[in-house]
Design a protein around this motif. Structure first.
Motif, PDB file in Angstrom:
ATOM      1  N   THR A 127       0.708  -1.218  -0.016  1.00 33.78           N
ATOM      2  CA  THR A 127       0.208   0.002  -0.042  1.00 33.78           C
ATOM      3  C   THR A 127       0.871   1.547  -0.073  1.00 33.78           C
ATOM      4  OG1 THR A 127      -0.212  -0.213   2.510  1.00 33.78           O
ATOM      5  CG2 THR A 127      -1.915  -1.191   1.052  1.00 33.78           C
ATOM      6  N   ALA A 128       2.198   1.224  -0.121  1.00 29.37           N
ATOM      7  CA  ALA A 128       3.020   2.262  -0.211  1.00 29.37           C
ATOM      8  C   ALA A 128       2.601   3.298  -1.041  1.00 29.37           C
ATOM      9  CB  ALA A 128       4.334   1.788  -0.073  1.00 29.37           C
ATOM     10  N   GLY A 140     -13.055   0.622  -0.876  1.00 28.94           N
ATOM     11  CA  GLY A 140     -13.182  -0.258   0.076  1.00 28.94           C
ATOM     12  C   GLY A 140     -11.985  -1.193   0.414  1.00 28.94           C
ATOM     13  N   GLY A 141     -11.395  -1.849  -0.574  1.00 31.61           N
ATOM     14  CA  GLY A 141     -10.534  -2.788  -0.701  1.00 31.61           C
ATOM     15  C   GLY A 141      -9.281  -1.991  -0.217  1.00 31.61           C
ATOM     16  N   GLU A 142      -8.955  -0.696  -0.819  1.00 33.08           N
ATOM     17  CA  GLU A 142      -7.600  -0.269  -0.428  1.00 33.08           C
ATOM     18  C   GLU A 142      -7.749   0.241   1.113  1.00 33.08           C
ATOM     19  OE1 GLU A 142      -6.730   2.010  -4.538  1.00 33.08           O
ATOM     20  OE2 GLU A 142      -7.932   2.999  -3.122  1.00 33.08           O
ATOM     21  N   GLN A 144      -9.302  -1.200   3.354  1.00 32.55           N
ATOM     22  CA  GLN A 144      -9.113  -2.536   4.237  1.00 32.55           C
ATOM     23  C   GLN A 144      -7.635  -2.832   4.405  1.00 32.55           C
ATOM     24  OE1 GLN A 144     -10.292  -3.742   6.734  1.00 32.55           O
ATOM     25  NE2 GLN A 144     -12.042  -5.440   5.783  1.00 32.55           N
ATOM     26  N   GLN A 145      -7.039  -2.849   3.214  1.00 38.29           N
ATOM     27  CA  GLN A 145      -5.578  -2.968   3.170  1.00 38.29           C
ATOM     28  C   GLN A 145      -4.698  -1.994   4.420  1.00 38.29           C
ATOM     29  OE1 GLN A 145      -4.808  -3.372  -0.927  1.00 38.29           O
ATOM     30  NE2 GLN A 145      -4.284  -5.504  -0.937  1.00 38.29           N
ATOM     31  N   LEU A 146      -5.210  -0.995   4.106  1.00 35.99           N
ATOM     32  CA  LEU A 146      -4.413   0.126   5.078  1.00 35.99           C
ATOM     33  C   LEU A 146      -4.631  -0.290   6.631  1.00 35.99           C
ATOM     34  CD1 LEU A 146      -5.112   3.531   3.084  1.00 35.99           C
ATOM     35  CD2 LEU A 146      -2.842   2.328   3.491  1.00 35.99           C
ATOM     36  N   VAL A 147      -6.088  -0.470   6.841  1.00 32.95           N
ATOM     37  CA  VAL A 147      -6.469  -1.017   8.415  1.00 32.95           C
ATOM     38  C   VAL A 147      -5.539  -2.261   8.743  1.00 32.95           C
ATOM     39  CG1 VAL A 147      -8.309  -1.850   9.965  1.00 32.95           C
ATOM     40  CG2 VAL A 147      -8.810  -0.063   8.006  1.00 32.95           C
ATOM     41  N   ILE A 148      -5.490  -3.193   7.851  1.00 33.63           N
ATOM     42  CA  ILE A 148      -4.473  -4.004   7.978  1.00 33.63           C
ATOM     43  C   ILE A 148      -2.908  -3.773   8.209  1.00 33.63           C
ATOM     44  CG2 ILE A 148      -3.218  -6.479   7.242  1.00 33.63           C
ATOM     45  CD1 ILE A 148      -5.954  -6.909   5.941  1.00 33.63           C
ATOM     46  N   ALA A 149      -2.605  -2.693   7.244  1.00 39.16           N
ATOM     47  CA  ALA A 149      -1.228  -2.203   7.688  1.00 39.16           C
ATOM     48  C   ALA A 149      -0.877  -1.487   8.882  1.00 39.16           C
ATOM     49  CB  ALA A 149      -0.913  -1.233   6.400  1.00 39.16           C
ATOM     50  N   ARG A 150      -2.139  -1.036   9.106  1.00 33.55           N
ATOM     51  CA  ARG A 150      -2.062   0.079  10.554  1.00 33.55           C
ATOM     52  C   ARG A 150      -2.055  -1.239  11.819  1.00 33.55           C
ATOM     53  NH1 ARG A 150      -7.464   3.338  12.580  1.00 33.55           N
ATOM     54  NH2 ARG A 150      -8.155   1.002  12.327  1.00 33.55           N
TER      55      ARG A 150
END
Length: 268
Positions: A127-128, A140-142, A144-150
């Motif tokens: 997600t960088a 929504g998909g982006e 979700q991936q950022l919440v996982i990164a957090r």
């Protein structure tokens, strides 16, 4: 990495789940399945100490969560909630950097180490490239991936995910679950996923726990738990289950009501 020993949890004075026993090893994904209101989200909240623990013990990395403060718990355990409310004006990088909060002292700002860890989490989740984008501009998909990164930025030992593929199309569902599985292996995380979709649970979870009427109805491998008998008993649904042609994991098929009637007439 996560162990539940004779756990009963609930709200106020009323237990919702009782006699819960299972464990999750590092690099393992355990799926929570069951009908609506079976207690999947409540169990995740109990592990995260957001609802009352009546009896039993919950251990994360060998540490009893009942005897540590919230900051210490957040350094052990990260959560990816269902449909999280995110600050639309924040950039993606600012959101991910919020995961460092449990590691910061009072009035302490993020330093170079914290920034480096946030970048590593974004690189791990691919997600960088979103770093300077505003959250309100993302799909929504982006998000979700950022919440996982957090969550990864917390550097936890374990991660809880509540319906991580809810409201995502099939491509983003696969991307999200592939990401979770890869991160569990690479970072030796223990993961628990509450999942409505039984086919996704069968494909991605090493073990599954089937909840019903406040208890564990069945637990084990997807092949052991996702059976026609268990689905009929717990969900009240008639389904057909066959091995996947590639990996032999169970695949659930439903039949429309009219087709069932036609099939029944044919049998007569």
């Amino acid at each position: 990495m996560i162990e539940l020993k004779d756990v009963s949890i609930g709200y106020n004075r009323r237990p919702i789940l009782t006699g819960i026993n299972f464990q999750v090893a590092s690099e393992e994904i355990v799926g929570l399945i069951g009908p609506n209101a079976s207690g999947k989200t409540t169990l995740l909240k109990g592990i995260n100490r957001l609802v009352r623990l009546f009896t039993g013990r919950i251990l994360v990395n060998g540490i009893d969560i009942a005897i540590i403060d919230r900051g210490a718990l957040a350094r052990l355990l990260a959560t990816v909630p269902q449909n999280p409310t995110l600050p639309a004006a924040f950039t993606a990088f600012e959101l991910v950097l919020m995961g460092r909060t449990p590691h910061l002292g009072l009035l302490r700002y993020e330093g170079s180490k914290d920034i480096a860890i946030a970048w590593q989490a974004m690189e791990a989740t691919q997600t960088a490239y979103l770093a300077e984008r505003r959250i309100g501009e993302l799909s929504g998909g982006e998000r979700q991936q950022l919440v996982i990164a957090r969550a990864l930025t917390q550097q936890p030992k374990a991660i809880l995910l509540d319906e991580p593929t809810a409201n995502l199309d099939i491509n983003h569902q696969i991307e999200t679950l592939n990401l979770i599985k890869r991160l569990c292996r690479e970072q030796r995380l223990a993961a628990i996923i509450a999942q409505h979709d039984l086919n996704l649970a069968a494909q991605y979870c090493d073990q599954v726990v089937l909840l019903h009427r406040g208890e564990i109805y069945a637990k084990g491998t997807p092949q052991d738990v996702i059976t026609t008998q268990n689905i009929k008993a717990v969900y009240g649904a008639e389904v057909a289950i066959h091995p996947h042609p590639v990996n032999q994991l169970p695949v659930l098929y439903i039949t429309a009501g009219e087709d069932k009637e036609v099939l029944a007439k044919g049998k007569r």
